[in-house]
Design a protein around this motif. Structure first.
Motif, PDB file in Angstrom:
ATOM      1  N   GLN A 164       1.007  -1.199  -0.036  1.00  0.00           N
ATOM      2  CA  GLN A 164      -0.104  -0.061   0.004  1.00  0.00           C
ATOM      3  C   GLN A 164       0.901   1.193   0.117  1.00  0.00           C
ATOM      4  O   GLN A 164       0.259   2.516  -0.220  1.00  0.00           O
ATOM      5  CB  GLN A 164      -1.092   0.018   1.226  1.00  0.00           C
ATOM      6  CG  GLN A 164      -2.120  -0.998   1.257  1.00  0.00           C
ATOM      7  CD  GLN A 164      -3.279  -0.687   2.033  1.00  0.00           C
ATOM      8  OE1 GLN A 164      -3.003  -0.068   2.998  1.00  0.00           O
ATOM      9  NE2 GLN A 164      -4.238  -1.256   1.898  1.00  0.00           N
ATOM     10  N   ARG A 170      -1.177   4.105  -2.749  1.00  0.00           N
ATOM     11  CA  ARG A 170      -1.463   5.052  -1.590  1.00  0.00           C
ATOM     12  C   ARG A 170      -2.338   6.304  -2.233  1.00  0.00           C
ATOM     13  O   ARG A 170      -3.006   6.671  -1.064  1.00  0.00           O
ATOM     14  CB  ARG A 170       0.017   5.766  -1.273  1.00  0.00           C
ATOM     15  CG  ARG A 170      -0.168   6.579  -0.019  1.00  0.00           C
ATOM     16  CD  ARG A 170       1.583   7.074   0.521  1.00  0.00           C
ATOM     17  NE  ARG A 170       2.077   7.676  -0.364  1.00  0.00           N
ATOM     18  CZ  ARG A 170       3.025   7.136  -1.040  1.00  0.00           C
ATOM     19  NH1 ARG A 170       3.659   6.080  -0.807  1.00  0.00           N
ATOM     20  NH2 ARG A 170       3.705   7.893  -1.983  1.00  0.00           N
ATOM     21  N   TRP A 196      -9.109  -3.015  -0.289  1.00  0.00           N
ATOM     22  CA  TRP A 196      -7.783  -3.190   0.330  1.00  0.00           C
ATOM     23  C   TRP A 196      -6.701  -3.537  -0.925  1.00  0.00           C
ATOM     24  O   TRP A 196      -5.385  -3.012  -0.754  1.00  0.00           O
ATOM     25  CB  TRP A 196      -7.397  -4.250   1.631  1.00  0.00           C
ATOM     26  CG  TRP A 196      -7.330  -5.571   0.937  1.00  0.00           C
ATOM     27  CD1 TRP A 196      -8.668  -6.354   0.996  1.00  0.00           C
ATOM     28  CD2 TRP A 196      -6.337  -6.297   0.826  1.00  0.00           C
ATOM     29  NE1 TRP A 196      -8.239  -7.635   0.368  1.00  0.00           N
ATOM     30  CE2 TRP A 196      -6.711  -7.633   0.480  1.00  0.00           C
ATOM     31  CE3 TRP A 196      -5.016  -6.032   0.692  1.00  0.00           C
ATOM     32  CZ2 TRP A 196      -5.962  -8.784  -0.029  1.00  0.00           C
ATOM     33  CZ3 TRP A 196      -4.285  -7.145   0.187  1.00  0.00           C
ATOM     34  CH2 TRP A 196      -4.697  -8.302  -0.123  1.00  0.00           C
TER      35      TRP A 196
END
Length: 284
Positions: A164, A170, A196
């Motif tokens: 991430q 991000r 996610w």
């Protein structure tokens, strides 16, 4: 103790005494005061949903109709006005039960468009799996391990964090958080736009497939209902009839096929236009 949301259906004749009618309908299911056993469900409740956006969307043109029901004061006496176009209940004919579907389609489309836009401005990311393989190798965890016991090395958390941390991932998750917050996406059910792994769950799908998988095809997000005939349904369970002493001794035919959210939605779609639908938040 936990929370629960339920829509209580009342006959149109209850329009002038909503609070009293709700209390009468809910009484058999009150913990330690109602019929007991299967009926011990709630210990207090409040009519609400307009201020939080969890309640009902109002049909266009009826936003100021006095027949609409709005949030009752909180337990400390404070009150909040309903959000524009929202309410805690009212006659079925004044409520737009299809609004959640239309809005969720639009929001899912915006979520996919965010990925498409940001993908043109950031380097292509690596998938999650290489990060997990690297973490397992660094910690000496077998490649085939699916989980870890307490006290054992955990390669999944650092792999997740590294994945991430990539610029595109991000940037996307940050923009998605802003979209979810601004749009009050909790109205569309648990898990709506909870992503996610954007590379797989967004980038790996066409816009049409992403919207189809994420939008609410079954309308509003009302998982529990107390019907006009006194049946309490929810969580996919068999209904409980307030006129009887329990499921085992109830001779009546349920008025909903099951307690699934889809069947609850279909039932609400079919109640008479003058019937009242009122949204409650319960403490159970």
């Amino acid at each position: 103790m936990a929370g629960m949301r339920i829509v209580v259906c009342l006959p149109g004749s209850a329009a002038g005494r909503v609070d009293e009618a709700i209390a009468e309908a809910m009484a058999p299911f009150e913990r330690e005061k109602g019929l007991g056993a299967e009926f011990d469900i709630w210990d207090h409740y409040r009519i609400c949903g307009g201020a939080s956006g969890n309640g009902f969307a109002v049909q266009a043109g009826f936003e100021a109709d006095p027949r609409l029901v709005h949030d009752r004061p909180r337990y400390d006496g404070t009150s909040e006005p309903s959000l524009p176009g929202m309410c805690a209940g009212g006659p079925r004919g004044l409520l737009d039960l299809s609004a959640n579907h239309a809005e969720s389609v639009a929001l899912a489309g915006r979520a996919w468009d965010l990925w498409a836009d940001l993908s043109g401005r950031h380097p292509a990311p690596q998938p999650y799996e290489p990060f997990l393989e690297r973490s397992k190798a660094e910690m000496g965890v077998p490649p085939f391990a699916l989980f870890h016991e307490e006290g054992e090395p955990d390669p999944w958390t650092p792999a997740f964090e590294r994945y991430q941390a990539q610029p595109l991932i991000r940037a996307y998750l940050s923009a998605l958080d802003e979209l979810r917050s601004a749009a009050r996406t909790h109205r569309y059910g648990s898990g709506f736009l909870d992503i996610w792994d954007p590379l797989r769950d967004v980038g790996g799908l066409s816009r049409e497939d992403f919207i189809r998988g994420r939008s609410r095809s079954d309308g509003a997000n009302f998982p529990h209902v107390l019907t006009l005939d006194g049946w309490w349904y929810g969580d996919g369970e068999e209904g409980i009839h307030r006129a009887c002493g329990g499921r085992a001794v109830c001779p009546h035919v349920p008025d909903i096929a099951s307690g699934s959210q889809q069947d609850v939605q279909r039932h609400l779609d079919g109640v008479p236009d003058d019937a009242l639908l009122v949204y409650l938040s319960l403490h159970i």
